[in-house]
Scaffold this motif. Structure first.
Motif, PDB file in Angstrom:
ATOM      1  N   GLY A  86      -8.258  -7.727  -4.580  1.00  0.00           N
ATOM      2  CA  GLY A  86      -7.800  -8.579  -5.674  1.00  0.00           C
ATOM      3  C   GLY A  86      -6.352  -8.332  -6.025  1.00  0.00           C
ATOM      4  N   ARG A  87      -5.953  -7.066  -6.078  1.00  0.00           N
ATOM      5  CA  ARG A  87      -4.568  -6.754  -6.425  1.00  0.00           C
ATOM      6  C   ARG A  87      -3.608  -7.172  -5.314  1.00  0.00           C
ATOM      7  N   LEU A  88      -4.033  -7.008  -4.085  1.00  0.00           N
ATOM      8  CA  LEU A  88      -3.195  -7.453  -2.975  1.00  0.00           C
ATOM      9  C   LEU A  88      -3.045  -8.975  -2.973  1.00  0.00           C
ATOM     10  N   THR A  89      -4.144  -9.675  -3.248  1.00  0.00           N
ATOM     11  CA  THR A  89      -4.112 -11.135  -3.301  1.00  0.00           C
ATOM     12  C   THR A  89      -3.144 -11.618  -4.366  1.00  0.00           C
ATOM     13  N   GLU A  90      -3.204 -10.983  -5.521  1.00  0.00           N
ATOM     14  CA  GLU A  90      -2.310 -11.365  -6.628  1.00  0.00           C
ATOM     15  C   GLU A  90      -0.857 -11.092  -6.275  1.00  0.00           C
TER      16      GLU A  90
ATOM     17  N   LEU B 187       0.828  -1.206   0.000  1.00  0.00           N
ATOM     18  CA  LEU B 187       0.000   0.000   0.000  1.00  0.00           C
ATOM     19  C   LEU B 187       0.861   1.254   0.000  1.00  0.00           C
ATOM     20  N   LEU B 188       1.946   1.224   0.728  1.00  0.00           N
ATOM     21  CA  LEU B 188       2.821   2.389   0.798  1.00  0.00           C
ATOM     22  C   LEU B 188       3.439   2.711  -0.554  1.00  0.00           C
ATOM     23  N   ASP B 189       3.719   1.686  -1.345  1.00  0.00           N
ATOM     24  CA  ASP B 189       4.341   1.886  -2.651  1.00  0.00           C
ATOM     25  C   ASP B 189       3.329   2.114  -3.769  1.00  0.00           C
ATOM     26  N   ALA B 190       2.033   1.940  -3.477  1.00  0.00           N
ATOM     27  CA  ALA B 190       1.000   2.083  -4.517  1.00  0.00           C
ATOM     28  C   ALA B 190       0.616   3.542  -4.726  1.00  0.00           C
TER      29      ALA B 190
ATOM     30  N   TYR C 233      -8.610  -0.618  -0.210  1.00  0.00           N
ATOM     31  CA  TYR C 233      -7.995  -0.385   1.096  1.00  0.00           C
ATOM     32  C   TYR C 233      -6.845   0.593   0.916  1.00  0.00           C
ATOM     33  N   SER C 234      -6.736   1.540   1.838  1.00  0.00           N
ATOM     34  CA  SER C 234      -5.715   2.573   1.711  1.00  0.00           C
ATOM     35  C   SER C 234      -5.117   2.905   3.066  1.00  0.00           C
ATOM     36  N   LEU C 235      -3.948   3.525   3.042  1.00  0.00           N
ATOM     37  CA  LEU C 235      -3.294   3.991   4.257  1.00  0.00           C
ATOM     38  C   LEU C 235      -3.694   5.435   4.523  1.00  0.00           C
ATOM     39  N   PRO C 236      -4.253   5.753   5.679  1.00  0.00           N
ATOM     40  CA  PRO C 236      -4.481   7.163   6.018  1.00  0.00           C
ATOM     41  C   PRO C 236      -3.153   7.915   5.994  1.00  0.00           C
TER      42      PRO C 236
END
Length: 302
Positions: free
Chosen positions: A37-41, A26-29, A74-77
């Motif tokens: 789905g993208r995290l699962t992959e 998430l930090l690099d996205a 899902y995102s990082l505040p």
């Protein structure tokens, strides 16, 4: 992916390897956001597994959840992302340097001068460092944690000869033990310290400790104005058991050694691990009532 070092203690839910990997993705996205789905992959895991870890992170306030059409993102505040950006590469798996260990040994040798020889202090410091590095398989032990753990064990050895013979007015010693030393025992110890003050000395330990106290436990204590201080999960050692007047176990079976002259209690308290904050509050309140009852029985609140 950028390499990073250990996460800040207040983000303890990231101590799990999978959750740490999710945070890094998430930090690099772009916009610090990805779909399940993208995290699962990216993680090459089953979606239910990823969803479970995302739920833990969401309950800990580390990630936000936002439905967008048919997808959930899902995102990082931003405050969390800013803290994660502070990670720096560090040789976390390496033992502490000889010079640093030497300083800890010298400092504690000064503190316990006249009670323990330097050889005894050195043995306890080195053993404490090894135990903390083996605690969760990470090979990690912060210098301050090694020093604090060793100091607690040396202090416990000082007290062990007074069990059952403490002079009037001396603080009673209570040890709380659970499995991970990240939930039940920390809740009980924090509440007892808060209520008992200098009239009781409290220690905690775990039969299989993890690397960080659960964020929901910290939040539940903060809600009732009870500080956690600089506590962290620690392995169970014989010296802290020998020093205790009362040993309270919670869910760790017969892992705690039994020594004559100590009083042993076993509290059937639910485990807050993986529970939502609402459930952790109920566990906290259960423990709060038990601690008050024990302090009253021991005459501390009289």
């Amino acid at each position: 992916m950028r390499p990073r070092g250990p996460v800040a203690p207040e983000l303890g839910a990231l101590g799990d390897a999978t959750r740490g990997a999710i945070a890094r993705l998430l930090l690099d996205a772009d916009d610090h956001a990805l779909t399940v789905g993208r995290l699962t992959e990216a993680l090459a895991l089953r979606q239910p597994t990823v969803s479970h870890h995302l739920r833990v992170l969401h309950e800990a306030g580390i990630v936000d959840r936002e439905p967008r059409g048919r997808e959930v993102w899902y995102s990082l505040p931003e405050p969390v992302a800013a803290r994660l950006e502070e990670w720096v590469p560090a040789p976390a798996a390496e033992p502490l340097s000889g010079a640093l260990l030497g300083r800890i040994i010298d400092d504690l040798g000064t503190r316990f001068a006249g009670t323990f020889s330097r050889e005894t202090v050195q043995r306890v410091v080195l053993d404490s460092d090894n135990l903390l590095r083996a605690r969760d398989g990470s090979g990690r032990a912060l210098p301050s944690a090694t020093a604090q753990f060793a100091a607690e064990r040396l202090s416990a050895q000082q007290s062990s000869g007074l069990v059952g013979e403490r002079p009037p007015g001396a603080a009673l010693e209570v040890l709380f033990v659970c499995v991970q030393n990240a939930g039940r025992s920390q809740l009980a110890a924090a509440i007892m310290r808060h209520l008992g003050g200098e009239r009781v000395r409290v220690r905690t330990a775990g039969s299989a400790p993890i690397d960080a106290i659960r964020p929901a436990v910290v939040a539940a204590l903060d809600e009732i104005g009870v500080p956690l201080g600089g506590e962290f999960p620690k392995p169970l050692t014989d010296d802290v058991v020998r020093a205790a007047d009362v040993v309270v176990t919670m869910g760790c079976g017969d892992a705690c050694p039994v020594f004559p002259g100590r009083r042993y209690l076993d509290w059937a308290v639910a485990d807050p691990a993986g529970q939502p904050l609402e459930r952790v509050r109920a566990i906290r309140d259960d423990i709060d009532g038990r601690v008050r009852g024990l302090l009253d029985e021991l005459g501390v609140l009289a």
